[in-house]
Design a protein around this motif. Structure first.
Motif, PDB file in Angstrom:
ATOM      1  N   LYS A  15      39.154  70.044  49.969  1.00 16.38           N
ATOM      2  CA  LYS A  15      39.130  71.190  48.928  1.00 16.38           C
ATOM      3  C   LYS A  15      38.367  72.651  49.569  1.00 16.38           C
ATOM      4  O   LYS A  15      38.946  73.786  49.128  1.00 16.38           O
ATOM      5  CB  LYS A  15      37.997  70.755  47.876  1.00 16.38           C
ATOM      6  N   GLU A  16      37.437  72.406  50.392  1.00 15.34           N
ATOM      7  CA  GLU A  16      36.861  73.726  51.192  1.00 15.34           C
ATOM      8  C   GLU A  16      37.981  74.443  52.054  1.00 15.34           C
ATOM      9  O   GLU A  16      38.000  75.364  51.896  1.00 15.34           O
ATOM     10  CB  GLU A  16      35.776  73.011  52.094  1.00 15.34           C
ATOM     11  N   LEU A  17      38.774  73.497  52.567  1.00 10.42           N
ATOM     12  CA  LEU A  17      39.843  74.211  53.607  1.00 10.42           C
ATOM     13  C   LEU A  17      40.835  74.920  52.965  1.00 10.42           C
ATOM     14  O   LEU A  17      41.298  75.917  53.145  1.00 10.42           O
ATOM     15  CB  LEU A  17      40.356  73.058  54.534  1.00 10.42           C
ATOM     16  N   GLU A  18      41.138  74.183  51.492  1.00  9.04           N
ATOM     17  CA  GLU A  18      42.332  74.806  50.899  1.00  9.04           C
ATOM     18  C   GLU A  18      41.805  76.237  50.120  1.00  9.04           C
ATOM     19  O   GLU A  18      42.250  77.078  49.917  1.00  9.04           O
ATOM     20  CB  GLU A  18      42.565  73.796  49.796  1.00  9.04           C
ATOM     21  N   GLU A  19      40.441  76.111  49.781  1.00 13.51           N
ATOM     22  CA  GLU A  19      39.819  77.552  49.235  1.00 13.51           C
ATOM     23  C   GLU A  19      39.892  78.697  50.240  1.00 13.51           C
ATOM     24  O   GLU A  19      40.185  79.697  49.982  1.00 13.51           O
ATOM     25  CB  GLU A  19      38.523  77.350  48.734  1.00 13.51           C
ATOM     26  N   LYS A  20      39.464  78.210  51.574  1.00 12.08           N
ATOM     27  CA  LYS A  20      39.701  79.183  52.547  1.00 12.08           C
ATOM     28  C   LYS A  20      41.137  79.823  52.855  1.00 12.08           C
ATOM     29  O   LYS A  20      41.031  80.794  52.891  1.00 12.08           O
ATOM     30  CB  LYS A  20      38.854  78.499  53.796  1.00 12.08           C
ATOM     31  N   MET A  21      41.841  78.821  53.061  1.00 16.96           N
ATOM     32  CA  MET A  21      43.209  79.254  52.931  1.00 16.96           C
ATOM     33  C   MET A  21      43.876  80.140  52.038  1.00 16.96           C
ATOM     34  O   MET A  21      44.496  80.933  52.156  1.00 16.96           O
ATOM     35  CB  MET A  21      44.074  78.076  53.343  1.00 16.96           C
ATOM     36  N   ALA A  22      43.428  79.839  50.738  1.00 17.59           N
ATOM     37  CA  ALA A  22      43.834  80.402  49.553  1.00 17.59           C
ATOM     38  C   ALA A  22      43.188  81.855  49.772  1.00 17.59           C
ATOM     39  O   ALA A  22      43.783  82.896  49.409  1.00 17.59           O
ATOM     40  CB  ALA A  22      43.679  79.785  48.362  1.00 17.59           C
ATOM     41  N   ALA A  23      41.856  81.780  50.197  1.00 16.15           N
ATOM     42  CA  ALA A  23      41.222  83.509  49.928  1.00 16.15           C
ATOM     43  C   ALA A  23      41.862  84.232  51.183  1.00 16.15           C
ATOM     44  O   ALA A  23      42.128  85.451  51.038  1.00 16.15           O
ATOM     45  CB  ALA A  23      40.040  82.991  50.380  1.00 16.15           C
ATOM     46  N   LYS A  24      42.385  83.580  52.469  1.00 13.36           N
ATOM     47  CA  LYS A  24      42.953  84.264  53.316  1.00 13.36           C
ATOM     48  C   LYS A  24      44.384  84.654  52.767  1.00 13.36           C
ATOM     49  O   LYS A  24      44.640  86.050  53.214  1.00 13.36           O
ATOM     50  CB  LYS A  24      43.053  83.347  54.668  1.00 13.36           C
ATOM     51  N   ALA A  25      44.852  83.910  52.340  1.00 20.26           N
ATOM     52  CA  ALA A  25      46.283  84.431  51.882  1.00 20.26           C
ATOM     53  C   ALA A  25      46.468  85.436  50.755  1.00 20.26           C
ATOM     54  O   ALA A  25      47.023  86.508  50.722  1.00 20.26           O
ATOM     55  CB  ALA A  25      47.128  83.189  51.308  1.00 20.26           C
ATOM     56  N   LYS A  26      45.149  85.319  49.815  1.00 18.94           N
ATOM     57  CA  LYS A  26      44.967  86.339  48.939  1.00 18.94           C
ATOM     58  C   LYS A  26      44.837  87.730  49.455  1.00 18.94           C
ATOM     59  O   LYS A  26      45.095  88.660  48.924  1.00 18.94           O
ATOM     60  CB  LYS A  26      43.673  86.013  47.774  1.00 18.94           C
ATOM     61  N   SER A  27      43.785  87.686  50.425  1.00 16.41           N
ATOM     62  CA  SER A  27      43.472  88.993  51.238  1.00 16.41           C
ATOM     63  C   SER A  27      44.917  89.589  51.789  1.00 16.41           C
ATOM     64  O   SER A  27      44.777  90.777  52.144  1.00 16.41           O
ATOM     65  CB  SER A  27      42.580  88.656  52.249  1.00 16.41           C
ATOM     66  N   ASN A  28      45.758  88.752  52.096  1.00 15.86           N
ATOM     67  CA  ASN A  28      47.083  89.321  52.685  1.00 15.86           C
ATOM     68  C   ASN A  28      48.047  89.633  51.492  1.00 15.86           C
ATOM     69  O   ASN A  28      49.065  89.920  51.760  1.00 15.86           O
ATOM     70  CB  ASN A  28      47.412  88.254  53.636  1.00 15.86           C
ATOM     71  N   GLY A  29      47.665  89.371  50.245  1.00 12.66           N
ATOM     72  CA  GLY A  29      48.376  89.770  48.963  1.00 12.66           C
ATOM     73  C   GLY A  29      49.474  88.651  48.899  1.00 12.66           C
ATOM     74  O   GLY A  29      50.196  89.225  48.213  1.00 12.66           O
ATOM     75  N   VAL A  30      48.987  87.511  49.014  1.00 13.28           N
ATOM     76  CA  VAL A  30      49.842  86.251  48.704  1.00 13.28           C
ATOM     77  C   VAL A  30      49.286  85.408  47.793  1.00 13.28           C
ATOM     78  O   VAL A  30      48.217  84.929  48.160  1.00 13.28           O
ATOM     79  CB  VAL A  30      50.292  85.798  50.132  1.00 13.28           C
ATOM     80  N   THR A  31      50.127  84.932  46.856  1.00 13.43           N
ATOM     81  CA  THR A  31      49.331  83.624  45.958  1.00 13.43           C
ATOM     82  C   THR A  31      50.262  82.628  46.327  1.00 13.43           C
ATOM     83  O   THR A  31      51.300  82.458  46.460  1.00 13.43           O
ATOM     84  CB  THR A  31      49.653  84.202  44.620  1.00 13.43           C
ATOM     85  N   VAL A  32      49.525  81.387  46.835  1.00 14.73           N
ATOM     86  CA  VAL A  32      50.152  80.141  47.191  1.00 14.73           C
ATOM     87  C   VAL A  32      49.669  79.056  46.495  1.00 14.73           C
ATOM     88  O   VAL A  32      48.678  79.008  45.771  1.00 14.73           O
ATOM     89  CB  VAL A  32      49.759  79.960  48.516  1.00 14.73           C
ATOM     90  N   SER A  33      50.501  78.059  46.241  1.00 14.60           N
ATOM     91  CA  SER A  33      50.285  76.949  45.591  1.00 14.60           C
ATOM     92  C   SER A  33      49.630  75.672  46.195  1.00 14.60           C
ATOM     93  O   SER A  33      49.306  75.953  47.529  1.00 14.60           O
ATOM     94  CB  SER A  33      51.727  76.238  45.001  1.00 14.60           C
ATOM     95  N   LEU A  34      49.192  74.862  45.529  1.00 12.94           N
ATOM     96  CA  LEU A  34      48.336  73.717  46.336  1.00 12.94           C
ATOM     97  C   LEU A  34      49.112  73.179  47.506  1.00 12.94           C
ATOM     98  O   LEU A  34      48.602  72.937  48.693  1.00 12.94           O
ATOM     99  CB  LEU A  34      47.714  72.819  45.291  1.00 12.94           C
ATOM    100  N   ALA A  35      50.469  72.824  46.823  1.00 13.57           N
ATOM    101  CA  ALA A  35      51.518  72.102  48.026  1.00 13.57           C
ATOM    102  C   ALA A  35      51.720  73.121  49.237  1.00 13.57           C
ATOM    103  O   ALA A  35      51.675  72.512  50.242  1.00 13.57           O
ATOM    104  CB  ALA A  35      52.731  71.849  47.227  1.00 13.57           C
ATOM    105  N   ASP A  36      51.958  74.582  48.963  1.00 13.74           N
ATOM    106  CA  ASP A  36      51.921  75.510  50.004  1.00 13.74           C
ATOM    107  C   ASP A  36      50.813  75.371  50.837  1.00 13.74           C
ATOM    108  O   ASP A  36      51.168  75.608  52.007  1.00 13.74           O
ATOM    109  CB  ASP A  36      52.310  76.894  49.417  1.00 13.74           C
TER     110      ASP A  36
END
Length: 588
Positions: A480-501
């Protein structure tokens, strides 16, 4: 006069701990070990110890199998392995009973660890002496450690006297642990010259973080004084808050006339590539970019490189609260950099007030926490030292050992006001034996004590984290912690990703294994009289049973679609999967 031979030790564990929160997985360590060996220049490798085994548990990996996997390569290659041992605290942040400490050396020797680097954060010889006896009894080399810092108390005379006491207790080697890299080169040279002149048989090893920039000069001074082994790192983690890179240090010693081992650059580049791939996999998400840089600000506060990762995380956690408090009082907000400078200044101010404990685990954390809480208290208009935690009070009162300096009168007065009592008794006597209690609890849980009692040791050393590892909660929390960090990084790059992604991003070189039917995942079940439970690092042959899915019509057996290494089991035992859900990732 014969030229002096220099040996190098790769601090592969500390490279990661000084950079961020987590360390490589067992399968990653198995990948990099052959390349480390092929470098040809490392006489020693730091494989475990300190916080690394607790960190294994935090992301759901068994530290015992991890240590055995990593050390086996070096044992077979004739390269010595060493671990970091916190003396009274062993492998955790708080004191450990004597029977658990003694068991540690039996376990670690059986797991393939040759040398234990024993240190006490207060340089209290009483906390090191027992470990020297237990380590030698178990067949390990006892390397007694002096925590190096710089203050009116911590001078050459102080460390020379300390080294004599440690050698008298039976230490076979001495390590100068310059955890903040603030030991002054000439002072360190003077200390080592005394040791080698009076005890030429004692091996001296230097461990210095590069944070404020002294460590390279310190290495040269120590080598000239007779030092034997030097801790180094490799790119992409060398320098910054970590350690000097082997390439630079080797060339420095070579030009100065010392005998140095050859370095296979092809193998070095492979270590570099693999280390970067581990960062790209998941470890890089937990490394603060500022830990990649050296900082002269550390000269004043003396905080160690090994805790800079946690320090940055702590600042982020309290930064908003401090600014909210300041706003209520009509004060301007502090930037993160301004808060960092304030913290360093406050550490420098209160350090002598707290008796000048060497700023190394856990006392660096206690001192940093006291300074951070003082800043927080000030933001609310409160007096300093109103929020000292129990561990810091334990240090102040002498429960962890004798402080090298003198407590400030206001600290003594505050202790008396609270009704606290000071003690000078041997710290270990405060913590009675506990192994029988843990043996009973393992029997009640139905848990095996493990090869050479290694599971018993791990449970007794890290009870809470071990339980969370066994239940699967640690793995779930980490993912969960890793996925949150990955999502935050993707969001900072203007990308929204799904859990599967996100999960696919986490394992870019792996293929997902999807459920062909809906049902409950079962890893542990009787099938041909054996039990199956996949774990990261397990190699599957094509067609080998991976798990079963309990459907409403019976068991659906799932087979590995190709030969490869399991890098993650997404679903836990008993969890429901829908048709098409990814429940594992296998890398070819």
């Amino acid at each position: 006069m014969a030229k002096k031979e220099i040996k190098f030790s790769l601090v592969y564990r500390d490279m990661w701990q000084s950079s961020g929160k987590y360390v490589p997985r067992k399968d990653q360590l198995a990948q990099v070990a052959p390349a480390i060996i092929d470098c040809g220049c490392f006489a020693r490798v730091e494989t475990n110890g300190g916080a690394s085994e607790q960190v294994n548990l935090l992301y759901g990996e068994n530290p015992n199998t991890s240590v055995r996997t990593f050390t086996k390569f070096f044992n077979e290659a004739g390269i010595q392995t060493h671990m970091l041992d916190r003396g009274l605290n062993a492998l955790r942040m708080n004191p450990v009973p004597a029977d658990v400490r003694e068991l540690m050396y039996k376990v670690k020797k059986a797991q393939g660890v040759d040398i234990t680097r024993i240190f006490c954060g207060l340089n209290d010889v009483r906390n090191i002496a027992d470990s020297i006896v237990w380590a030698k009894k178990a067949g390990m080399i006892a390397q007694a450690t002096m925590c190096i810092t710089y203050s009116p108390v911590h001078n050459a005379k102080y460390y020379i006297e300390l080294s004599e006491k440690l050698i008298a207790e039976g230490a076979q080697e001495i390590c100068l642990k310059d955890m903040a890299g603030i030991g002054r080169p000439t002072m360190l040279g003077e200390i080592v010259k005394h040791i080698k002149t009076n005890h030429p048989e004692i091996i001296v090893q230097y461990h210095g973080h590069t944070g404020p920039g002294f460590s390279v000069a310190s290495m040269l001074e120590i080598a000239k004084a007779g030092g034997d082994v030097f801790d180094v790192a490799t790119e992409p983690l060398s320098w910054g808050m970590v350690h000097p890179d082997v390439i630079t240090i080797r060339e420095m010693f070579k030009e100065a006339g010392f005998i140095v081992p050859d370095l296979n650059m092809k193998a070095y580049m492979e270590v570099r590539r693999l280390t970067q791939s581990f960062m790209d996999d998941f470890l890089g998400y937990f490394i603060d970019p500022r830990n990649r840089f050296m900082s002269s600000l550390l000269v004043g506060c003396g905080l160690p490189g090994g805790m800079m990762g946690s320090l940055m995380a702590d600042l982020k956690g309290v930064h908003a609260a401090i600014n909210a408090n300041r706003a209520k009082r009509g004060l301007e907000a502090l930037s993160e950099d301004e808060l960092l400078v304030e913290l360093f200044d406050e550490v420098g101010r209160i350090w002598p007030m707290l008796g000048n404990p060497p700023l190394v685990t856990p006392f660096s954390q206690y001192t940093k926490n006291a300074a951070l809480m003082n800043i927080f208290s000030a933001s609310m208009g409160e007096a300093p030292f109103t929020r000292l935690d129990p561990n810091t009070w334990g240090m102040i009162l002498g429960k962890s050992g004798k402080l090298p300096g003198t407590l400030a009168p206001e600290i003594i007065a505050l202790a008396k006001e609270k009704g606290f009592e000071f003690t000078d008794k041997k710290p270990q006597d405060n913590y009675p034996n506990e192994l029988p209690k843990f043996i009973k609890m393992m029997e009640e849980e139905g848990w095996d004590r493990g090869q050479d009692d290694e599971e018993l040791f791990e449970f007794a050393m890290h009870e809470k984290q071990y339980r969370e590892y066994k239940s699967g909660e640690a793995k779930r929390h980490f993912n969960k912690e890793l996925e949150e960090k990955m999502a935050a990084k993707a969001k900072s790059n203007g990308v929204t990703v799904s859990l599967a992604d996100l999960r696919q991003m986490r394992h870019p070189n792996a293929d997902p294994v999807v459920a062909p039917v809906a049902g409950t995942v079962l890893y542990e079940f009787d099938f041909d009289d054996h039990s199956i439970k996949p774990c990261p690092g397990h190699v599957y042959k094509q067609g080998e049973i991976l798990c079963a899915i309990q459907t409403n019509y019976g068991l659906e057996i799932i087979y590995a679609p190709f030969e490869g290494v399991l890098v993650e089991a997404v679903k836990d035992q008993g969890q429901f999967v829908r048709k098409g859900d990814t429940f594992a990732f296998i890398e070819k």
